[in-house]
Design a protein around this motif. Sequence first.
Motif, PDB file in Angstrom:
ATOM      1  N   GLU A 222     -84.460 -22.669 -23.148  1.00  0.00           N
ATOM      2  CA  GLU A 222     -83.820 -21.507 -23.755  1.00  0.00           C
ATOM      3  C   GLU A 222     -84.501 -21.131 -25.072  1.00  0.00           C
ATOM      4  OE1 GLU A 222     -79.218 -21.664 -22.309  1.00  0.00           O
ATOM      5  OE2 GLU A 222     -79.770 -22.936 -23.999  1.00  0.00           O
ATOM      6  N   LEU A 223     -84.346 -19.881 -25.442  1.00  0.00           N
ATOM      7  CA  LEU A 223     -84.931 -19.362 -26.674  1.00  0.00           C
ATOM      8  C   LEU A 223     -83.855 -19.143 -27.724  1.00  0.00           C
ATOM      9  CD1 LEU A 223     -87.193 -16.585 -25.121  1.00  0.00           C
ATOM     10  CD2 LEU A 223     -87.928 -18.818 -25.934  1.00  0.00           C
TER      11      LEU A 223
ATOM     12  N   VAL B 208     -87.477 -15.900 -31.974  1.00  0.00           N
ATOM     13  CA  VAL B 208     -88.052 -14.673 -31.442  1.00  0.00           C
ATOM     14  C   VAL B 208     -87.278 -13.503 -32.048  1.00  0.00           C
ATOM     15  CG1 VAL B 208     -88.465 -13.331 -29.355  1.00  0.00           C
ATOM     16  CG2 VAL B 208     -88.627 -15.829 -29.286  1.00  0.00           C
TER      17      VAL B 208
ATOM     18  N   ARG C 227     -86.344 -24.555 -33.539  1.00  0.00           N
ATOM     19  CA  ARG C 227     -87.585 -24.083 -32.921  1.00  0.00           C
ATOM     20  C   ARG C 227     -87.876 -22.666 -33.389  1.00  0.00           C
ATOM     21  NH1 ARG C 227     -85.541 -24.347 -26.789  1.00  0.00           N
ATOM     22  NH2 ARG C 227     -84.672 -26.279 -27.533  1.00  0.00           N
TER      23      ARG C 227
ATOM     24  N   LYS D 244     -81.375 -15.670 -21.644  1.00  0.00           N
ATOM     25  CA  LYS D 244     -82.564 -16.387 -22.115  1.00  0.00           C
ATOM     26  C   LYS D 244     -82.251 -17.420 -23.189  1.00  0.00           C
ATOM     27  CE  LYS D 244     -85.969 -12.818 -21.139  1.00  0.00           C
ATOM     28  NZ  LYS D 244     -86.991 -11.936 -21.724  1.00  0.00           N
TER      29      LYS D 244
END
Length: 133
Positions: free
Chosen positions: A65-66, A87, A84, A103
């Motif tokens: 996953e983002l 985006v 992490r 996502k």
Amino acid sequence: VLVIGSLFSIATFAFRKYNLSFFTLPVMVFILTLILTTQTLPAVEKYKGAKELAAKVNLVVLPDELIAAYNVGNRPGVVFYSSRPVVFLANEQELADFIKEKKGYCFTTAAEFERIKDTAVVYGKRGELLVIY
């Protein structure tokens, strides 16, 4: 603190007590810094919420996953506290696709959430900052 300290410094300078006049300035800065760090900053920090929300997301985000952000304004904590890379979504269509395709988790503001509240679920909220998925 600034007004009283400045007046005291000017008064002592006028009476030719130069050492005391000079010493007043660092004391004034110290007192002002102490007030800001113990009173003002903690009061403001509770409205930002990026640290708590990022910690919450870091616990549940899966490896595939983002983590995204959409129109969060000047909140560098979103990136700093995330586990992490984040985006950044450029427009509402990218946000809609991100949510529709599940996502991952997205940081946004309450105002932006109002536009897409039918398609997204709120995972967490702190102040004006939300995490949706």
